[in-house]
Design a protein around this motif. Structure first.
Motif, mmCIF file in Angstrom:
data_model
loop_
_atom_site.group_PDB
_atom_site.id
_atom_site.type_symbol
_atom_site.label_atom_id
_atom_site.label_comp_id
_atom_site.label_asym_id
_atom_site.label_seq_id
_atom_site.Cartn_x
_atom_site.Cartn_y
_atom_site.Cartn_z
ATOM 1 N N CYS A 281 -20.030 -70.595 53.286
ATOM 2 C CA CYS A 281 -18.688 -70.583 52.702
ATOM 3 C C CYS A 281 -18.155 -72.006 52.587
ATOM 4 C CB CYS A 281 -17.733 -69.710 53.513
ATOM 5 S SG CYS A 281 -17.249 -70.383 55.092
ATOM 6 N N HIS A 282 -17.319 -72.207 51.591
ATOM 7 C CA HIS A 282 -16.679 -73.495 51.424
ATOM 8 C C HIS A 282 -15.810 -73.759 52.647
ATOM 9 C CE1 HIS A 282 -14.440 -76.789 49.581
ATOM 10 N NE2 HIS A 282 -15.380 -76.825 48.648
ATOM 11 N N VAL A 283 -15.852 -74.983 53.134
ATOM 12 C CA VAL A 283 -15.172 -75.318 54.379
ATOM 13 C C VAL A 283 -13.684 -74.983 54.329
ATOM 14 C CG1 VAL A 283 -14.705 -77.723 53.700
ATOM 15 C CG2 VAL A 283 -14.937 -77.122 56.130
ATOM 16 N N GLU A 284 -13.089 -74.997 53.144
ATOM 17 C CA GLU A 284 -11.656 -74.733 53.013
ATOM 18 C C GLU A 284 -11.298 -73.277 53.289
ATOM 19 O OE1 GLU A 284 -10.370 -75.914 49.170
ATOM 20 O OE2 GLU A 284 -10.929 -78.028 49.418
ATOM 21 N N VAL A 285 -12.253 -72.371 53.115
ATOM 22 C CA VAL A 285 -11.925 -70.945 53.235
ATOM 23 C C VAL A 285 -12.550 -70.299 54.470
ATOM 24 C CG1 VAL A 285 -11.680 -70.705 50.738
ATOM 25 C CG2 VAL A 285 -13.883 -70.216 51.805
ATOM 26 N N LYS A 286 -13.130 -71.107 55.369
ATOM 27 C CA LYS A 286 -13.825 -70.543 56.520
ATOM 28 C C LYS A 286 -12.912 -69.659 57.365
ATOM 29 C CE LYS A 286 -16.004 -71.766 60.916
ATOM 30 N NZ LYS A 286 -16.370 -72.869 61.848
ATOM 31 N N GLU A 287 -11.781 -70.165 57.775
ATOM 32 C CA GLU A 287 -10.898 -69.403 58.658
ATOM 33 C C GLU A 287 -10.352 -68.164 57.969
ATOM 34 O OE1 GLU A 287 -10.660 -69.837 61.810
ATOM 35 O OE2 GLU A 287 -11.985 -71.577 61.635
ATOM 36 N N CYS A 288 -9.977 -68.294 56.700
ATOM 37 C CA CYS A 288 -9.481 -67.127 55.953
ATOM 38 C C CYS A 288 -10.573 -66.066 55.823
ATOM 39 C CB CYS A 288 -8.994 -67.553 54.576
ATOM 40 S SG CYS A 288 -7.498 -68.553 54.581
ATOM 41 N N LEU A 289 -11.811 -66.507 55.575
ATOM 42 C CA LEU A 289 -12.915 -65.571 55.428
ATOM 43 C C LEU A 289 -13.204 -64.861 56.748
ATOM 44 C CD1 LEU A 289 -15.201 -64.317 53.757
ATOM 45 C CD2 LEU A 289 -16.627 -66.275 54.405
ATOM 46 N N LEU A 290 -13.240 -65.599 57.860
ATOM 47 C CA LEU A 290 -13.488 -64.982 59.160
ATOM 48 C C LEU A 290 -12.407 -63.968 59.502
ATOM 49 C CD1 LEU A 290 -14.714 -68.044 61.256
ATOM 50 C CD2 LEU A 290 -16.061 -66.051 60.600
ATOM 51 N N GLN A 291 -11.164 -64.310 59.213
ATOM 52 C CA GLN A 291 -10.064 -63.376 59.473
ATOM 53 C C GLN A 291 -10.210 -62.118 58.614
ATOM 54 O OE1 GLN A 291 -6.208 -65.153 59.040
ATOM 55 N NE2 GLN A 291 -5.093 -63.241 59.390
ATOM 56 N N ALA A 292 -10.579 -62.298 57.350
ATOM 57 C CA ALA A 292 -10.746 -61.153 56.453
ATOM 58 C C ALA A 292 -11.940 -60.300 56.873
ATOM 59 C CB ALA A 292 -10.918 -61.643 55.017
ATOM 60 N N LEU A 293 -13.023 -60.935 57.350
ATOM 61 C CA LEU A 293 -14.182 -60.178 57.824
ATOM 62 C C LEU A 293 -13.834 -59.375 59.071
ATOM 63 C CD1 LEU A 293 -17.017 -62.850 57.351
ATOM 64 C CD2 LEU A 293 -16.882 -60.630 56.194
ATOM 65 N N ARG A 294 -13.086 -59.993 60.009
ATOM 66 C CA ARG A 294 -12.662 -59.266 61.212
ATOM 67 C C ARG A 294 -11.838 -58.044 60.832
ATOM 68 N NH1 ARG A 294 -10.876 -64.420 62.976
ATOM 69 N NH2 ARG A 294 -12.352 -65.486 64.366
ATOM 70 N N TYR A 295 -10.903 -58.245 59.925
ATOM 71 C CA TYR A 295 -10.031 -57.137 59.524
ATOM 72 C C TYR A 295 -10.836 -56.028 58.847
ATOM 73 C CZ TYR A 295 -6.275 -54.547 57.268
ATOM 74 O OH TYR A 295 -5.425 -53.546 56.853
ATOM 75 N N ALA A 296 -11.774 -56.416 57.976
ATOM 76 C CA ALA A 296 -12.596 -55.413 57.291
ATOM 77 C C ALA A 296 -13.403 -54.596 58.291
ATOM 78 C CB ALA A 296 -13.527 -56.104 56.299
ATOM 79 N N LEU A 297 -13.980 -55.253 59.308
ATOM 80 C CA LEU A 297 -14.784 -54.538 60.305
ATOM 81 C C LEU A 297 -13.922 -53.613 61.155
ATOM 82 C CD1 LEU A 297 -17.221 -57.385 61.377
ATOM 83 C CD2 LEU A 297 -17.751 -55.365 60.021
ATOM 84 N N LEU A 298 -12.704 -54.036 61.456
ATOM 85 C CA LEU A 298 -11.788 -53.163 62.206
ATOM 86 C C LEU A 298 -11.426 -51.926 61.394
ATOM 87 C CD1 LEU A 298 -9.406 -55.778 63.879
ATOM 88 C CD2 LEU A 298 -10.980 -54.225 65.050
ATOM 89 N N VAL A 299 -11.194 -52.111 60.108
ATOM 90 C CA VAL A 299 -10.885 -50.971 59.235
ATOM 91 C C VAL A 299 -12.089 -50.043 59.107
ATOM 92 C CG1 VAL A 299 -10.297 -50.293 56.875
ATOM 93 C CG2 VAL A 299 -9.092 -52.197 57.965
ATOM 94 N N PHE A 300 -13.267 -50.623 58.948
ATOM 95 C CA PHE A 300 -14.488 -49.828 58.755
ATOM 96 C C PHE A 300 -14.867 -49.026 60.002
ATOM 97 C CE2 PHE A 300 -16.532 -52.881 55.408
ATOM 98 C CZ PHE A 300 -15.533 -52.542 54.509
#
Length: 501
Positions: A281-300
């Protein structure tokens, strides 16, 4: 004497298993496979599979098998992989049904000769390419998708007019034994056979001189299959797992990308040949991506995926141990990391601070781990991907069409998909397979038919136009050579003039 009897009894017990329905299922091996191969060859040589009506009847039987025993397959895959019913139906059974139905609808067109362009020399002749069956083929299934990776190649082999021996993965015991019990009740017993063999017996089976071998699975086992086949110049189709990269650009819908990546990586307990194996991932979006992945896994899967009815388990203790060890030796866990050996459970895990040389980036495994690495630009991502072996799949998430075009053009892989994952591997109208270390050949739809067919060039010629062809005959003289040389120069203006031979 008693000792010998005891050893025989022990061996016999080891070779006998029981299916869910209670029927005795004897494990087979290279010896029994050799007998099956002889029967299948005899049936093929007798022309049993040549008829279009026969092929259609067998394809219809595969569809009925899946329709009538959906619950049995759901139960078997639940026992083998803790696979949710939804995943079994959508990613295995529906795919098989669609493949069979597609083959039934298109079989006549596929079987027709393909006429090719004529030239001056063949103006009065017929030029065509005829698809003829290869003979008796061996299909070696994978435990990652134990139904789909047995039956979809089988559909292609049937459509092309071959006989086949199918060997399901021994790691999915219940599914393998279900196929062993059910297939003989639906398909022709002389043309199609099921072998229950161990992984260590696969090279011996390949050594039996089949006309083609289809294998899907790991590179290590694929190498063994290829070496065994090479001894007899047996052609192979290899669909091999590897490290599928996924580039996430700074210009993309992060939440959508996270949901699609999480689904593709963690369905079937992370055991997917086509799923993304790591994220760049582009370094600028790393934290946003990790947060979105965590949220997706919690929902799933909820806060405890172990309690979720939508989350699978690893296929065996060996794979569990491999995944657990890699998890502890690579990067930093930012979500998940929980394991339970008794259940072969590894929670959905996100890793950061992963180095290119970490074991998780080099060793082949199949499990619910997603390493997330950062890059400064698309150029760095392309360079990172190209330093490694050619993967089975490359994925890119971006709203910039130029970025997508660059990844597609400047990397090499078996397949490519932008802004989604895995779906390109399920398409009936597109071939799916690897390139280089990720395999050779492809399957799905018409491409399965072609994989199990020999394309025979046929020229049906008449004995006319001897006034032109006489130039090729001895005794040779300079005049004839000059005429032929002159004719060949006309190729630039009109294709085929040089082919007066």
């Amino acid at each position: 004497m008693a000792s010998a009897s005891s050893r025989w009894e022990t061996l016999w017990k080891r070779r006998i298993r029981r299916t869910r329905g209670g029927d005795v299922c004897v494990r087979t091996g290279p010896g029994e496979c050799s007998d099956m191969l002889k029967r299948a060859r005899a049936a093929f040589q007798a022309g049993r599979t040549a008829n279009e009506r026969f092929r259609l009847a067998q394809l219809d039987a595969v569809m009925r098998l899946v329709f009538e025993h959906e619950c049995d397959f759901v139960d078997a895959l639940g026992r083998d992989l803790h696979k949710p019913r939804f995943e079994t139906v959508v990613s295995e059974l529906i795919l098989v049904k669609n493949e069979a139905l597609y083959a039934v609808k298109n079989l006549r067109k596929w079987m027709e000769p393909q006429y090719v362009e004529k030239n001056l020399a063949t103006a009065l002749d017929e030029c065509m390419v005829v698809s003829e069956p290869l003979g008796t083929v061996l299909i070696l299934g994978s435990w990652a998708s134990p139904v789909e990776l047995c039956l979809v190649p089988l559909i292609g082999a049937i459509a092309a007019g071959n006989c086949a021996v199918i060997s399901p993965s021994e790691y999915c015991t219940y599914t393998a034994e279900l196929l062993h019990r059910l297939l003989p009740s639906y398909l022709d017993n002389e043309c199609y056979h099921v072998v229950l063999a161990g992984t260590n017996e696969v090279p011996e089976m390949v050594d039996l001189k089949f006309d083609h071998v289809f294998y899907s699975g790991t590179r290590e086992e694929g190498t063994k299959v290829s070496l065994a086949a090479a001894r007899h110049l047996t052609p192979v189709t290899l669909v091999l797992s590897g490290k599928n990269p996924c580039y996430v650009d700074h210009d993309c819908d992060i939440n959508t990308a996270a949901r699609r990546i999480a689904w593709a990586r963690f369905h079937n307990g992370g055991q997917s040949m086509a799923g993304p194996d790591y994220v760049l991932c582009h370094v600028e979006v790393k934290e946003c991506l990790l947060q979105a992945l965590r949220y997706a896994l919690l929902v799933f899967y909820g806060s405890d995926a172990r309690q979720s009815h939508s989350y699978g388990r690893l296929v065996n203790v060996e794979n569990f141990t491999r995944v657990r060890d890699l998890l502890w030796r690579s990067g930093k866990v930012v979500m998940g990391g929980h394991v339970n050996e008794a259940e072969k459970y590894v929670s959905p895990t996100l890793l950061t601070d992963v180095c290119e040389m970490d074991p998780v980036m080099h060793q082949e495994y199949s499990g619910p781990i997603l390493p997330v690495l950062t890059v400064e630009s698309v150029d760095e991502a392309i360079s990172f991907i190209n330093r490694r072996d050619k993967p089975l799949c490359v994925y890119v998430y971006s709203s910039n069409s130029k970025v997508i075009a660059r990844l597609m053009r400047e990397t090499s892989s078996g397949s490519f998909c932008s802004n989604d994952s895995v779906l390109q591997s399920l398409m009936l109208c597109m071939p799916f397979g690897g390139v280089g270390p990720s395999g050779m050949g492809s399957y799905h739809g018409r491409y399965s038919f072609d994989t199990f067919s020999h394309k025979k060039s046929c020229l049906l010629r008449r004995s006319r136009i001897e006034c032109l062809t006489y130039l090729r005959y001895p005794p040779y003289d300079e005049r004839n050579l000059s005429l032929m040389t002159w004719a060949s120069t006309l190729m630039q203006k009109s294709q085929g003039w040089c082919q007066i031979l």
